[in-house]
Design a protein around this motif. Structure first.
Motif, mmCIF file in Angstrom:
data_model
loop_
_atom_site.group_PDB
_atom_site.id
_atom_site.type_symbol
_atom_site.label_atom_id
_atom_site.label_comp_id
_atom_site.label_asym_id
_atom_site.label_seq_id
_atom_site.Cartn_x
_atom_site.Cartn_y
_atom_site.Cartn_z
ATOM 1 N N VAL A 431 -25.747 -24.580 36.981
ATOM 2 C CA VAL A 431 -26.787 -23.657 37.438
ATOM 3 C C VAL A 431 -26.155 -22.375 37.995
ATOM 4 C CG1 VAL A 431 -28.674 -23.364 39.083
ATOM 5 C CG2 VAL A 431 -28.447 -25.504 37.856
ATOM 6 N N VAL A 432 -25.135 -22.546 38.843
ATOM 7 C CA VAL A 432 -24.542 -21.355 39.471
ATOM 8 C C VAL A 432 -23.871 -20.468 38.411
ATOM 9 C CG1 VAL A 432 -22.827 -20.532 41.147
ATOM 10 C CG2 VAL A 432 -24.283 -22.448 41.723
ATOM 11 N N THR A 433 -23.143 -21.082 37.467
ATOM 12 C CA THR A 433 -22.491 -20.277 36.418
ATOM 13 C C THR A 433 -23.536 -19.535 35.592
ATOM 14 O OG1 THR A 433 -20.829 -22.018 36.321
ATOM 15 C CG2 THR A 433 -20.717 -20.352 34.624
ATOM 16 N N SER A 434 -24.633 -20.215 35.268
ATOM 17 C CA SER A 434 -25.712 -19.552 34.504
ATOM 18 C C SER A 434 -26.288 -18.394 35.304
ATOM 19 C CB SER A 434 -26.843 -20.526 34.189
ATOM 20 O OG SER A 434 -26.367 -21.573 33.419
ATOM 21 N N MET A 435 -26.409 -18.614 36.619
ATOM 22 C CA MET A 435 -27.005 -17.566 37.467
ATOM 23 C C MET A 435 -26.093 -16.348 37.589
ATOM 24 S SD MET A 435 -28.690 -19.960 40.384
ATOM 25 C CE MET A 435 -30.019 -19.074 41.157
ATOM 26 N N LEU A 436 -24.780 -16.567 37.422
ATOM 27 C CA LEU A 436 -23.839 -15.448 37.521
ATOM 28 C C LEU A 436 -23.830 -14.602 36.250
ATOM 29 C CD1 LEU A 436 -20.605 -16.920 39.121
ATOM 30 C CD2 LEU A 436 -22.665 -16.138 40.200
ATOM 31 N N SER A 437 -24.041 -15.267 35.116
ATOM 32 C CA SER A 437 -23.876 -14.585 33.818
ATOM 33 C C SER A 437 -24.663 -13.288 33.685
ATOM 34 C CB SER A 437 -24.244 -15.546 32.684
ATOM 35 O OG SER A 437 -23.407 -16.654 32.735
ATOM 36 N N PHE A 484 -25.294 -18.168 46.279
ATOM 37 C CA PHE A 484 -26.104 -19.229 45.660
ATOM 38 C C PHE A 484 -25.513 -20.602 45.948
ATOM 39 C CE2 PHE A 484 -27.653 -16.142 42.222
ATOM 40 C CZ PHE A 484 -28.784 -15.857 42.962
ATOM 41 N N SER A 485 -24.188 -20.702 45.792
ATOM 42 C CA SER A 485 -23.608 -22.028 45.904
ATOM 43 C C SER A 485 -23.680 -22.558 47.332
ATOM 44 C CB SER A 485 -22.245 -22.009 45.294
ATOM 45 O OG SER A 485 -21.254 -22.006 45.851
ATOM 46 N N ASN A 486 -23.700 -21.662 48.326
ATOM 47 C CA ASN A 486 -23.849 -22.120 49.706
ATOM 48 C C ASN A 486 -25.294 -22.360 50.092
ATOM 49 O OD1 ASN A 486 -21.242 -22.197 51.292
ATOM 50 N ND2 ASN A 486 -21.048 -20.358 50.071
ATOM 51 N N LEU A 487 -26.172 -21.588 49.482
ATOM 52 C CA LEU A 487 -27.576 -21.673 49.865
ATOM 53 C C LEU A 487 -28.315 -22.777 49.108
ATOM 54 C CD1 LEU A 487 -29.087 -19.860 51.872
ATOM 55 C CD2 LEU A 487 -30.052 -18.648 49.942
ATOM 56 N N LEU A 488 -27.974 -22.944 47.825
ATOM 57 C CA LEU A 488 -28.760 -23.861 46.991
ATOM 58 C C LEU A 488 -28.125 -25.242 46.820
ATOM 59 C CD1 LEU A 488 -29.694 -21.323 44.165
ATOM 60 C CD2 LEU A 488 -31.099 -21.976 46.088
ATOM 61 N N GLU A 649 -32.716 -22.672 30.179
ATOM 62 C CA GLU A 649 -31.511 -23.438 30.498
ATOM 63 C C GLU A 649 -31.499 -24.008 31.918
ATOM 64 O OE1 GLU A 649 -28.738 -24.214 28.415
ATOM 65 O OE2 GLU A 649 -30.249 -23.643 26.950
ATOM 66 N N ILE A 650 -31.977 -23.239 32.897
ATOM 67 C CA ILE A 650 -31.864 -23.735 34.281
ATOM 68 C C ILE A 650 -33.214 -23.902 34.976
ATOM 69 C CG2 ILE A 650 -29.519 -22.870 34.644
ATOM 70 C CD1 ILE A 650 -30.696 -20.536 36.206
ATOM 71 N N GLY A 651 -34.288 -23.598 34.275
ATOM 72 C CA GLY A 651 -35.620 -23.791 34.853
ATOM 73 C C GLY A 651 -36.132 -22.542 35.553
ATOM 74 N N ARG A 652 -37.472 -22.503 35.720
ATOM 75 C CA ARG A 652 -38.127 -21.314 36.278
ATOM 76 C C ARG A 652 -37.640 -21.000 37.692
ATOM 77 N NH1 ARG A 652 -42.744 -19.690 33.461
ATOM 78 N NH2 ARG A 652 -43.201 -21.162 31.815
ATOM 79 N N LYS A 653 -37.542 -22.069 38.512
ATOM 80 C CA LYS A 653 -37.232 -21.860 39.930
ATOM 81 C C LYS A 653 -35.931 -21.066 40.109
ATOM 82 C CE LYS A 653 -35.688 -24.555 43.828
ATOM 83 N NZ LYS A 653 -35.197 -25.886 44.167
ATOM 84 N N TYR A 654 -34.848 -21.591 39.519
ATOM 85 C CA TYR A 654 -33.561 -20.939 39.696
ATOM 86 C C TYR A 654 -33.513 -19.596 38.990
ATOM 87 C CZ TYR A 654 -31.909 -25.321 41.657
ATOM 88 O OH TYR A 654 -31.746 -26.420 42.443
ATOM 89 N N ALA A 655 -34.185 -19.506 37.825
ATOM 90 C CA ALA A 655 -34.166 -18.241 37.079
ATOM 91 C C ALA A 655 -34.819 -17.126 37.894
ATOM 92 C CB ALA A 655 -34.884 -18.417 35.747
ATOM 93 N N TRP A 656 -35.962 -17.401 38.507
ATOM 94 C CA TRP A 656 -36.637 -16.357 39.282
ATOM 95 C C TRP A 656 -35.896 -16.040 40.573
ATOM 96 C CZ3 TRP A 656 -38.981 -13.464 36.305
ATOM 97 C CH2 TRP A 656 -39.786 -13.919 35.280
ATOM 98 N N ILE A 657 -35.264 -17.064 41.161
ATOM 99 C CA ILE A 657 -34.423 -16.792 42.343
ATOM 100 C C ILE A 657 -33.310 -15.823 41.938
ATOM 101 C CG2 ILE A 657 -32.685 -17.815 43.893
ATOM 102 C CD1 ILE A 657 -34.453 -20.285 44.104
#
Lengths: 758, 83
Positions: A431-437, A484-488, A649-657
């Motif tokens: 999730v975190v790697t996807s969020m960084l991309s 993200f990695s500390n918060l989620l 890939e990671i779902g709505r929640k994480y994508a919108w965050i």
């Protein structure tokens, strides 16, 4: 495009360990062009296509697995295909370089009863150790073919058994201890009928295969299975013996396949002086990092420097596309030179239809050189070494160095980068790697950076601006990753295991093929998306609510009465705190770039009446505004396709965050840049810059307060050795959330104040 | 039988994985998936390039894992140890 599998077709699966060349073989036998690279776990999703000369035979390329006990999402997909899908054969690809490892999967496939053929790849790399096909075929009783997918050796022979329908499933029942055999015999009658050998299902369940345990649960057999394990007193030693039995068989087989001399030659590749020296250089903690930064600087220098890639781009833009555009518009005007309507048509075709796409197409040489050089890095095996060297830095933000491979891939396009994160070892990492991309400057953004830096700085230092912005995007992504990695996912840890692949020379044909494909994609995207977006912007700019067409809106004043002006109005006020509200056309270029980032560059030309118009407009404004534009544009929102893939890939929640935080951070960053580089100049002009400065001071103070609270608690805990009700994490979370909330409210307040005052 | 953490074991000698210290399921799966399980023979090739990482050879293929992960693997020197 997803390949449709016809019911009457023959379907075959390609399966093997990571980095054995499955996708290279797949690309050779089909018309597909899946991503290949000299790294493990490059393929992260299944891809199906028919054979080149036979549409009735489908082949599916699957992510690599070392054994059939899946861990990551990519491995789950492979196992799902084996277990649940319909197929007529499984082709096991093994590498002649790593038979000892790859045969483990071969034994598992044979045990599952699905093995149909073995293809030994990379025979060109082990000339001194030719593989004894006879012994292999005797052991597994399937067709064996030796090939080199990279060098196109013996591919036709490997495809023949598929065309002739001569593949058959083979089952090989290995013998285990008496206790295990009794257990297997006792539990087999309980299992429902399945194409997979029941022995394999039971053995996998004993080895904690999550997929199989879930299968047993679905059939209400999990409890019975556990009771049987207790009854038969199956312990950890018995479970260990399952893998060890296969290991012993492999050792015996390897001894038959190779002579002691050949074995020694194979082992030498890990201890050869050359490979040791190269690894010493590329993995040395003092040399490697500066070396990799130099390599990346070299790539950007070659791509953008005015006498190298910049020269090629200029020649292509002026002599090819520029000449073609002039020719088209001149010919339209020449039809009736005295008619104003003809001039309007020339403007419509020149600026509205082909002007924008041609501007974007002129950057094609940059994209091709950049993609080509990154592909060479991938092919050599340097990306794997980079990920090893940078793992220490990445572990600090809670992910592994493997993420660097994804991020470097993201310099080409963010979408494959997000897809590649399926190879992560834990959910957190994925999730975190996807969020960084999405924060990485993809080639589309690089085009805009190049375009703007040529105007704002100079063509000479354009490469340096691009390098700085791309480097900054990686640093910014790491900062966001830490957050993200500390918060989620605070509780989860990252895991780093990677194959140290052999250094290989790049294959020229592969690099060229990759560049041709990139060119095709680039042209297709430009024609489909940029053309449509530019056309809409052009129409909205040249028309207004007075039902009038403006021949030249920049000159005749129509620009301020156009539809586009009214659409941009609300967004313009939102962008005041970061300086971009000074000119409403900035907000249009940012809005229009949502479908594809390149559109920003082409729209700037339309909105400002050409590059010279933009140059005049931007030079009249403080430098802080241009920098704020670059900062905000770099990170504000990913393109439409990236958002869709991210949600998938990671779902709505994480994508919108991810998107929300990207927008917030880029806004704050742009505000910071504007206040520092442009804000002070604005004091004498409007006296309004106290708003961004107040926001910044508040932000700094609250951040400082957050850190004081965290370290205060840490110090207090250390001295008192008592358990606090509020943990360090909670304090961090509260302070950062308060911080973010304060910033948002201040931004909204300042936007409102500004819009009211204006 | 003298047990050692993987990161402390002799270089270029065959060692056998004895057991894992308490680790998460994800980590156990990740290690299993590169071929590290109880009873497996492996060779530690180097830990000199980077402080945080160790290089091991499993089934003739070289892998890199973090020292933190390697710390959780207990090994002993194999009887048929050879260079």
């Amino acid at each position: 495009m997803k390949h449709k599998i016809q019911k009457n077709n023959q379907n075959y699966l390609l399966l093997g360990s990571p980095n054995v060349g499955k996708s290279t073989f797949f690309n050779r036998i089909t018309w597909k062009t899946e991503k290949v690279g000299n790294a493990d776990r490059v393929t992260t999703f299944a891809s199906t296509s028919h054979l080149r000369n036979n549409k009735l035979i489908n082949v599916t390329d699957l992510p690599g697995v070392i054994n059939l006990n899946p861990n990551g999402d990519d491995e789950q997909e492979t196992f799902r295909h084996i277990f649940d899908c319909c197929y007529d054969g499984v082709i096991n690809i093994v590498s002649a370089n790593s038979l000892q490892r790859d045969l483990y999967l071969t034994y598992e496939l044979a045990e599952a009863g699905v093995l149909s053929m073995i293809v030994v790849n990379m025979i060109d790399e082990v000339k001194s150790c030719s593989v004894n096909k006879l012994f292999l075929s005797k052991e597994f009783k399937v067709i064996i073919e030796c090939i080199s997918a990279k060098k196109n050796l013996n591919i036709k022979n490997a495809v023949l058994p598929l065309v002739n329908h001569s593949l058959k499933f083979t089952t090989k029942n290995l013998t285990y201890s008496d206790k295990l055999e009794q257990f297997i015999s006792a539990f087999t009658p309980f299992l429902p009928a399945n194409k997979i050998n029941p022995r394999f299902i039971i053995l996998q369940a004993l080895q904690d295969n999550r997929y199989i345990l879930n299968y047993l649960k679905q059939h209400a057999l999990l409890e019975t299975f556990k009771q049987f394990v207790k009854q038969h007193q199956i312990n950890a030693t018995d479970v260990q013996s399952i893998a060890l039995t296969k290991d012993q068989l492999i050792t015996k087989l390897i001894d038959k396949l190779y002579t002691p001399e050949q074995l020694r030659t194979q082992q030498m590749r890990h201890t050869s002086k050359f490979s040791n020296f190269m690894n010493y250089i590329f993995l040395n903690k003092w040399i490697a990092i500066p070396l990799f930064i130099l390599i990346m600087a070299g790539i950007y220098f070659l791509t953008f420097y005015e006498y190298l890639g910049g020269w090629i781009q200029a020649q292509f833009a002026d002599n090819a596309l520029g000449a073609l555009q002039t020719l088209i518009t001149d010919n339209i005007v020449a039809l009736n030179p005295n008619s104003s309507l003809q001039h309007w048509w020339a403007a419509f075709v020149g600026d509205g239809l082909i002007g924008g796409p041609f501007t974007i197409l002129s950057f094609l040489p940059w994209v091709l050189i950049l993609v080509g050089l990154i592909t060479i890095l991938e092919q050599i095996g340097l990306l794997t070494r980079m990920s090893i060297v940078f793992d220490n830095a990445f572990s600090k933000i809670g992910i592994s160095g493997r993420a660097l491979i994804n991020l470097i891939t993201g310099l080409g396009c963010n979408v494959p980068s997000i897809m590649m994160s399926r190879n992560a070892n834990s959910v957190k990492e994925r999730v975190v790697t996807s969020m960084l991309s999405p924060f990485i400057s993809c080639s589309a953004r690089v085009i805009v950076f190049g375009f703007l830096s040529q105007i704002l700085v100079s063509t000479e230092y354009s490469w340096l601006v691009n390098l700085a912005l791309s480097g900054f995007s990686i640093i910014f992504a790491m900062f966001i990753g830490y957050f993200f990695s500390n918060l989620l996912f605070r509780k989860s840890i990252s895991i780093f295991t990677i194959e140290l692949v052999k250094l290989r020379s790049p294959h020229v044909m592969f690099v060229l093929k990759k560049m041709v494909l990139e060119a095709y994609d680039f042209v297709k995207r430009t024609i489909l998306i940029v053309l449509v977006a530019n056309f809409i912007v052009w129409i909205l700019l040249y028309t207004g609510p007075t039902s009038q067409f403006y021949i030249n809106p920049s000159i005749d004043g129509g620009i301020d009465r156009s539809f586009l002006r009214y659409i941009a109005w609300p967004f313009q006020y939102l962008l005041y705190p970061i300086g971009l509200g000074q000119d409403w056309r900035f907000s249009v270029s940012l809005l229009a770039a949502f479908p594809a980032k390149e559109i920003a560059a082409s729209n700037i030309e339309i909105l400002f009446g050409g590059i010279s118009g933009f140059q005049t407009a931007i030079q009249a404004l403080p430098i802080g505004i241009s920098l704020a534009y670059l900062m905000f544009f770099s990170f504000y929102v990913p393109c439409m396709v990236t958002i869709v893939i991210l949600i998938k890939e990671i779902g709505r929640k994480y994508a919108w965050i991810d998107i929300g935080y990207g927008l917030l951070f880029s806004y704050l960053l742009a505000m910071f840049v504007y206040a520092i580089f442009g804000g002070f100049e604005m004091i004498s002009l409007q006296g309004l810059n106290w708003i961004p400065l107040t926001v910044l001071v508040s932000l700094l103070l609250t951040t400082l307060l957050g850190f004081v609270v965290i370290h205060g608690i840490k110090l207090y805990k250390w001295k008192q050795a008592t358990v606090w009700k509020i943990s360090q994490y909670k304090a961090y979370q509260i302070s950062m959330l308060t911080n973010a909330g304060l910033c948002v409210s201040l931004i909204i307040a300042s936007s409102l104040c500004l819009s009211l005052s204006v | 039988m003298h047990l050692l953490n993987l990161d402390m074991c002799p270089i270029n000698k065959v060692v056998t994985v004895h057991s894992f210290l308490p680790i998460t399921e994800d980590l156990k799966h990740a290690l299993n998936n590169i071929g590290i399980y109880e009873g497996k023979k492996i060779i530690v090739k180097a830990n000199k390039y980077q402080n945080q990482l160790i290089f091991i050879i499993i089934n003739g293929v070289e892998y890199v894992i973090r020292t933190r992960e390697a710390n959780s693997i207990l090994v002993y020197e194999a009887q048929d140890s050879k260079k």
